[in-house]
Structure formats: structure tokens, C-alpha cells
Scaffold this motif. Structure first.
Motif, PDB file in Angstrom:
ATOM      1  N   PHE A 273      85.436   5.501  43.435  1.00  0.00           N
ATOM      2  CA  PHE A 273      84.166   6.435  43.759  1.00  0.00           C
ATOM      3  C   PHE A 273      84.023   6.408  45.276  1.00  0.00           C
ATOM      4  N   PRO A 274      84.325   7.576  46.029  1.00  0.00           N
ATOM      5  CA  PRO A 274      83.822   7.576  47.289  1.00  0.00           C
ATOM      6  C   PRO A 274      82.281   7.572  47.343  1.00  0.00           C
ATOM      7  N   VAL A 275      82.023   6.562  48.229  1.00  0.00           N
ATOM      8  CA  VAL A 275      80.460   6.493  48.592  1.00  0.00           C
ATOM      9  C   VAL A 275      80.144   6.321  49.867  1.00  0.00           C
ATOM     10  N   PRO A 276      78.855   6.960  50.221  1.00  0.00           N
ATOM     11  CA  PRO A 276      78.445   6.527  51.805  1.00  0.00           C
ATOM     12  C   PRO A 276      77.980   5.090  51.794  1.00  0.00           C
ATOM     13  N   ALA A 277      78.666   4.607  52.995  1.00  0.00           N
ATOM     14  CA  ALA A 277      78.269   3.310  53.381  1.00  0.00           C
ATOM     15  C   ALA A 277      77.260   3.339  54.896  1.00  0.00           C
ATOM     16  N   PRO A 278      76.254   2.752  54.836  1.00  0.00           N
ATOM     17  CA  PRO A 278      75.643   2.629  55.983  1.00  0.00           C
ATOM     18  C   PRO A 278      76.355   1.872  57.136  1.00  0.00           C
ATOM     19  N   LYS A 279      76.106   2.173  58.378  1.00  0.00           N
ATOM     20  CA  LYS A 279      76.894   1.341  59.388  1.00  0.00           C
ATOM     21  C   LYS A 279      75.713   0.916  60.295  1.00  0.00           C
ATOM     22  N   GLU A 280      76.052   0.009  61.208  1.00  0.00           N
ATOM     23  CA  GLU A 280      75.060  -0.479  62.139  1.00  0.00           C
ATOM     24  C   GLU A 280      74.226   0.226  62.904  1.00  0.00           C
ATOM     25  N   HIS A 311      79.846   2.228  36.978  1.00  0.00           N
ATOM     26  CA  HIS A 311      79.476   2.635  38.363  1.00  0.00           C
ATOM     27  C   HIS A 311      78.317   3.412  38.325  1.00  0.00           C
ATOM     28  N   CYS A 312      77.938   4.102  37.260  1.00  0.00           N
ATOM     29  CA  CYS A 312      76.655   4.832  37.451  1.00  0.00           C
ATOM     30  C   CYS A 312      75.486   3.559  37.334  1.00  0.00           C
ATOM     31  N   LEU A 313      75.750   2.883  36.432  1.00  0.00           N
ATOM     32  CA  LEU A 313      74.555   1.974  36.219  1.00  0.00           C
ATOM     33  C   LEU A 313      74.381   1.081  37.405  1.00  0.00           C
ATOM     34  N   GLU A 314      75.576   0.850  37.992  1.00  0.00           N
ATOM     35  CA  GLU A 314      75.272   0.094  39.113  1.00  0.00           C
ATOM     36  C   GLU A 314      74.603   0.760  40.492  1.00  0.00           C
TER      37      GLU A 314
END
Lengths: 374, 280
Positions: A273-280, A311-314
Motif C-alpha cells: 500500500f502506498p503510504v505517506p512517510a514523514p521525513k526529517e 493493513h487497515c487495523l494496523e
């Protein structure tokens, strides 16, 4: 309410049970459980998966007894499972060691080790094969002989017991966050009732024992609109996993002292699943999140749906019921949902009398005092 | 493939585990103890919680009575008795005073319980706060903090809407001034029988995986207000057509032939004893 209360209930129930047996036998055909084992592979897989009891023979007998109802067959298996003491635990199983029969990836055209289609309904037309009504034993034996002659001559050198995982390739590229192995003892939802927030191990256990239709429906809901996720199947593999039990007399638990106790067939799915990931520096990047699904036997739709729900529950988005672990986990069990719904057939005349009393009382109050002021 | 089941169906390890949860429940009256509820040969929602309690407790000397909505002969009662009998061979009775364990769906017998008896109640929905809080995680916190305003508010709203507390069966109770508890869907008529009962009352919810208890001589109060008191179902002026009993819970039955309504004891064991002129 003719079926309760008055003396004679016991006799009526006995007769009902006899009538049930008659329904199973009235066409004067004995359904040999070997035939079920031979010809109802998918139903057996589904029943074993929902029962969390891996035995093709017991599943076949249960299906026979239940006249083919998966709900009843699972019920029989689960009840039997309750009588079995837990004597040993197997060693942790690694799906890299699966003897693969089928393995596909929707993410890449070519994967290390290759796409292996194996056996699947996906590529068939769903046209009823009317010839099956006249299939003979001679025909199938000839067919099988031909099949094994061709199949035996294959000189494919692929090592089916050591196929690399597709996701490892993405990990090497840094497209999936590397994660440590979690080797803590998993929860066991059959030995401790689940508590919330649930651990991932508890969630996965409940999902894998979930009723096939329920898991698929909720997975579909998450896919269609409640979360509007669109995952890609990174890898779906089906095959046998070897099981080992540690030598109970050797405290050291050495690898080569463990006993091989057999194999189980499973379907394993890893979805991306593409998910946004925060960067520094505050900017965001996109990474791949994972969903994991696994179930006994070959049941691909369930395993994929499970990976979506995992994935949803996570992620746990409060906006959607499909991301709410109590909503999902407490309502997908076949024995629990079917049981509670069927209890509505039990007599409720004490509780109903109590409701009647309450309804009558409120009516009377209205009549006595048209303008009720508490 | 011939397999025999163990005494009382379960393996001994499972029984011990259920008894451990039961002991904890007795030690904390009204508190719902989670337990690893097993799947039973009887459907979830058909008394598997009660059945697991009964099977974990039963010994060869026990005498069991099972009732379903007051009747010893109703489907659920017959089913459960058959299973216990088949896996234990113990004695089954219809007479309340003879029983050491009484498993019941939604009634407390009319005959007062004695010391040494165990009443096992089957519970469909153990959480009294579920009505206004769907999440288990949240209700656990509410219990821990003894935060029960929602339960009172529910009753208050009923009074505002209908002019009285419109709970049917399962009117919530306060156990020993600490936990609000669902008494299982017994009619309000039976709630007062729980207060300072001489017998041990165990409640089992199989599907919801909870065990809870009211030990003997425990205070149990139905929730109500100082100026709006709890009321049981009223059968004023009515009596049992068969044994003439008054002051008991009655079934309302429509006579097919005459089209008239008549009443009959709901507790069939009690009614039989009276009809036979035996003490009850």
C-alpha cells in the motif's frame, strides 16, 4: 411457540433429530468421506481454515455430517478442537521454506524465481462443464496417466523449496521500511480472550480463522470506499510448510534434534500500500506499507482480503469501521456470528413477557395521563 | 476412527483454566473476568458460557437441573442436559431442591436457593454499558473508574420518554456497591432474588468470553432513583391456571379454542411439585 414448555419437548426434539438424519439419507446414497477428501478440496480448505484445525480427514467427516454446510462443519471441528489438550508447540515456521506450488506477483512482470501459475480457477471460464455429469473412473485414470507422463519429464531446475520473497527485493531497494523480526511470544486467542487494543499476533489469528465470506466482505468494503485503498499484491504463494517440534527431552532446543511432524498447505499473501512517510525536514515522501494474509489451504480471496484488513487495523483510522479493530475482529468469526444469530430461534417468552409488561405499562400511563409530566 | 470424549467433554487443563477464572470472579463480585471461552458442541448464544461453567465444575456426585425460560423441557434445556449426561453420566433432576448445580437460561427458580447450591446463568450480553458504549476498550475503563453515569442516564431518559423505566429483562444491578452488572436477561421479577442469595450465582457469557459471579450473601440492588423506584413485572390479580400459585412469574397463554388469555406458572418444575402436592 408450540415447541416449548409443555411436557413432551424432549420427545419432539428426538423426532426432529431423526428427521434430520432422514434428510441426509433419504436418497439412499452413502457419501463416502474419502470422496469428499478427494473431490472437495476447496471446501475442505475453507473449513480447516475457519476451524483453525488442520485435518483433511476430520474436515471431510464433518462436511459429511453437516451435509455440506460449511457453517455446521466448522462448528463441529471447533467443538472437537476444544477437547484437545495442547501438548506441544511447533517451532516458528518461515514461509521462505515453503515448497511452492503456485506463486504470483502482480507488482512485477518478472520476479526472481519466476511466476508460477500452479493450479487456479483464475484462468478458467466459469462455464458449467456438463460432461462432468458422466465422468467415468476409466477416463480419469487415463487422464492422470497422461498427465504424470508429461509432468514427470519436466527438466525445470527451479528450487521450489527455496524461492526468494518478492518483498525482499523491494527491501533491498529501500522502498519498504526495513523492520526487525519480532520474536516475542505471540498471543494465543484460543487460550486468552482478546483484549483491546489487540496485539498484531492476536489480530492476525482472528483474521485467519475468520469466516471466509465475512473477511472478504469487509476487505472489499475497505477496498471500495471505506478507506478506498488500492493495494497491489506483492506476492501470493501457495504451498506446503514443514512443521517441526522441539525434542521435549532436550532443553537446548537444537535445530537438528527437532522432529518433523508433517506439512500444512497454506496461502500466503503480502500486499503493498502506498503510504505517506514523514521525513526529517518536514517534507513527506511515499513509502510502501504492508498487509499480511495467511490461511490454511488454498483460499486466495480470503488471504488477500485478510492482508487488506491487516493493513487497515494496523493503520487504525477512526473514520472507517473497517479500520476499527473491535468492529472487525469481534464480528467475523463463523461460530460466534452464526451462533448468536441462530439463538434468535430459541424461545424468548420470559424476556418477551417482560417487554410486554413494559409496553403495556407505558401505554396505560399515556391513557391515564394524556399530558404526562415527569 | 472411534474417539471417546473426556469426562465432562473438556480436557482437564481447560476445566482448570475455567475454574481459575471462576475463582477470580467470585473474589471480585460483579466484575467480568475474561476467559478463553472454548467452542462447544452447542451453538454460541445457546448457553455455551453457562455450559462451560457447568462442565468445569461438575463432579460425579453432582445432581444437575437445567431450565430454559423457566422450563425443564424446552429445546435449550434438553440439549444441554443431553450433552452433560452423555459426557458425564451424572444424575439429572427437575426438582430445584435436589439439584447441586442449576443451569438456567433467563430465570431464577421460584423455590428459594439453598446454601451449597450453585446457580449458573447463561448470559448473551454481559456488558451492562454496551447499550451506550459499543467499544469494549472504553467500557473496561468506565468500570475501572466506577463511571456509571451513562447507566443512570439511560434509565432517566426512559423515564422522561415513557414515564417509567422501560427496561424489559436484564435490568442492570449494582453488586456490592462496586460494579454495575448485567444480571443476564432474567425478568425484573427475578432481580431481587439475587440480593443476599444463599447460593453461589455464576454467570457465563461464552461468545463474549466473560465469567462473573455473585457470591452468597452479596448485596445486589437493581438500579433506580430515590423518587423513582425499581418495579418488577406485575401479575396482580392473576394466578396459575394449573396450580393456583400467585406471586410467581406467569406465562401468558392464548387458548386456541376460546380465544381467551390465561396464565400459567413459568417455572414448570415449581408448578409440577405443587400439582403433585410435594414441598417446593
Amino acid at each position: 411457540m408450540g415447541y416449548v414448555a409443555v411436557k413432551g419437548g424432549t420427545a419432539a426434539i428426538e423426532e426432529s433429530i431423526r428427521r434430520l438424519k432422514y434428510e441426509r439419507l433419504k436418497k439412499r446414497r452413502i457419501l463416502d468421506f474419502h470422496n469428499i477428501e478427494g473431490g472437495m478440496r476447496c471446501l475442505i480448505d475453507q473449513v480447516m481454515s475457519e476451524s483453525s484445525l488442520y485435518s483433511e480427514t476430520l474436515a471431510a467427516i464433518s462436511i459429511k455430517q453437516a451435509e455440506g454446510s460449511p457453517e455446521e462443519a466448522v462448528f463441529l471441528m471447533r467443538a472437537y478442537r476444544s477437547t484437545l489438550p495442547r501438548k506441544h508447540y511447533t517451532r516458528a515456521v518461515h514461509s521462505e521454506n515453503m515448497l511452492v506450488e503456485r506463486r504470483i506477483s502482480a507488482s512485477f512482470k518478472d520476479i526472481p524465481g519466476g511466476q508460477i501459475l500452479g493450479a487456479a480457477y483464475d484462468y478458467t471460464h466459469r462455464l458449467i462443464d456438463f460432461d462432468l455429469s458422466e465422468e467415468t473412473e476409466e477416463e480419469i485414470i487415463n487422464w492422470l496417466d497422461d498427465f504424470s507422463r508429461e509432468y514427470g519429464n519436466g527438466n525445470d531446475s527451479t528450487d521450489l523449496a527455496n524461492l526468494p520473497k518478492v518483498l525482499d527485493y523491494l527491501r533491498e531497494e529501500g522502498l519498504i521500511a526495513a523492520c526487525e523480526n519480532n520474536d516475542s511470544e505471540p498471543d494465543d486467542v484460543t487460550r486468552d480472550s482478546v483484549r483491546f487494543p489487540a496485539s498484531r499476533s492476536a489480530r492476525l489469528q482472528i483474521l485467519t480463522r475468520g469466516q471466509t465470506g465475512a473477511v472478504i466482505s469487509l476487505g472489499y468494503a475497505a477496498l471500495r470506499s471505506y478507506g478506498a485503498l488500492h493495494p497491489t499484491v506483492g506476492e501470493l504463494r501457495i504451498g506446503n510448510l514443514p512443521l517441526y517440534v522441539d525434542n521435549p527431552f532436550n532443553e537446548a532446543k537444537e535445530d537438528d534434534d527437532a522432529y518433523f511432524i508433517g506439512e500444512i498447505k497454506v496461502t500466503e499473501v503480502e500486499t503493498l500500500f502506498p503510504v505517506p512517510a514523514p521525513k526529517e525536514n518536514g517534507l513527506k515522501t511515499i513509502e510502501f506499507g504492508l498487509g499480511y494474509g495467511i490461511c490454511y489451504g488454498q483460499n486466495e480471496t480470503k488471504a488477500i482480503a485478510m492482508s487488506i484488513l491487516d493493513h487497515c487495523l494496523e493503520a487504525g483510522n477512526a473514520e472507517y469501521p473497517t479500520h476499527n479493530e473491535e468492529f472487525v475482529l469481534l464480528h467475523i468469526d463463523s461460530v460466534e456470528s452464526a451462533g448468536f444469530i441462530s439463538h434468535l430461534k430459541l424461545p424468548h417468552y420470559v424476556t418477551f413477557q417482560s417487554e410486554l409488561d413494559s409496553v403495556r405499562k407505558s401505554k396505560k400511563m399515556r391513557e391515564n395521563n394524556k399530558e404526562f409530566k415527569p | 476412527m472411534k474417539i471417546n470424549y473426556n469426562f465432562a467433554f473438556f480436557d482437564e487443563g481447560s476445566k482448570r483454566e475455567i475454574r481459575r477464572a471462576t475463582l477470580k470472579a467470585i473474589a471480585i463480585p460483579g466484575y467480568q473476568v475474561p476467559f478463553a471461552s472454548r467452542e462447544m458442541p452447542i451453538a454460541r448464544g445457546w448457553g455455551t458460557g453457562g455450559l462451560q461453567l457447568t462442565l468445569s465444575l461438575i463432579g460425579k456426585e453432582d445432581v444437575l437441573k437445567v431450565i430454559d425460560q423457566g422450563s425443564d423441557e424446552s429445546v435449550n434445556a434438553v440439549n444441554i442436559k443431553k450433552l452433560v449426561k452423555a459426557t458425564t453420566g451424572i444424575t439429572i433432576t427437575g426438582i430445584t431442591t435436589e439439584a447441586t448445580i442449576i443451569q438456567s437460561r433467563h430465570r431464577i427458580p421460584e423455590t428459594p436457593l439453598k446454601e451449597g447450591q450453585i446457580l449458573v446463568l447463561q448470559v448473551p450480553l454481559p456488558e451492562p454499558l454496551r447499550y451506550y458504549e459499543p467499544s469494549e476498550y472504553e467500557t473496561k475503563k468506565l468500570h475501572a473508574e466506577k463511571e456509571y453515569s451513562g447507566a443512570w442516564l439511560m434509565l432517566f431518559e426512559q423515564i422522561m420518554n415513557y414515564g417509567h423505566m422501560s427496561t424489559g429483562a436484564d435490568h442492570p444491578v449494582m453488586v456490592h456497591d462496586r460494579y454495575v452488572m448485567a444480571p443476564s436477561p432474567i425478568p425484573r421479577f427475578d432481580n431481587p432474588k439475587m440480593n443476599c442469595a444463599k447460593a453461589l450465582i455464576l454467570l457465563g457469557a461464552g461468545r463474549e468470553k466473560k465469567i462473573y459471579a455473585v457470591p452468597p450473601y452479596t448485596r445486589v440492588r437493581s438500579l433506580d432513583f430515590e423518587d423513582f423506584l425499581f418495579e418488577a413485572e406485575s401479575f396482580q390479580g392473576k394466578s396459575c391456571r394449573q396450580c393456583g400459585a400467585t406471586g410467581v412469574y406467569l406465562d401468558e397463554i392464548l387458548d386456541d379454542a376460546t380465544g381467551k388469555t390465561f396464565y400459567q406458572c413459568n417455572d414448570t418444575g415449581f408448578c409440577m411439585q405443587r400439582l403433585n402436592g410435594k414441598p417446593c
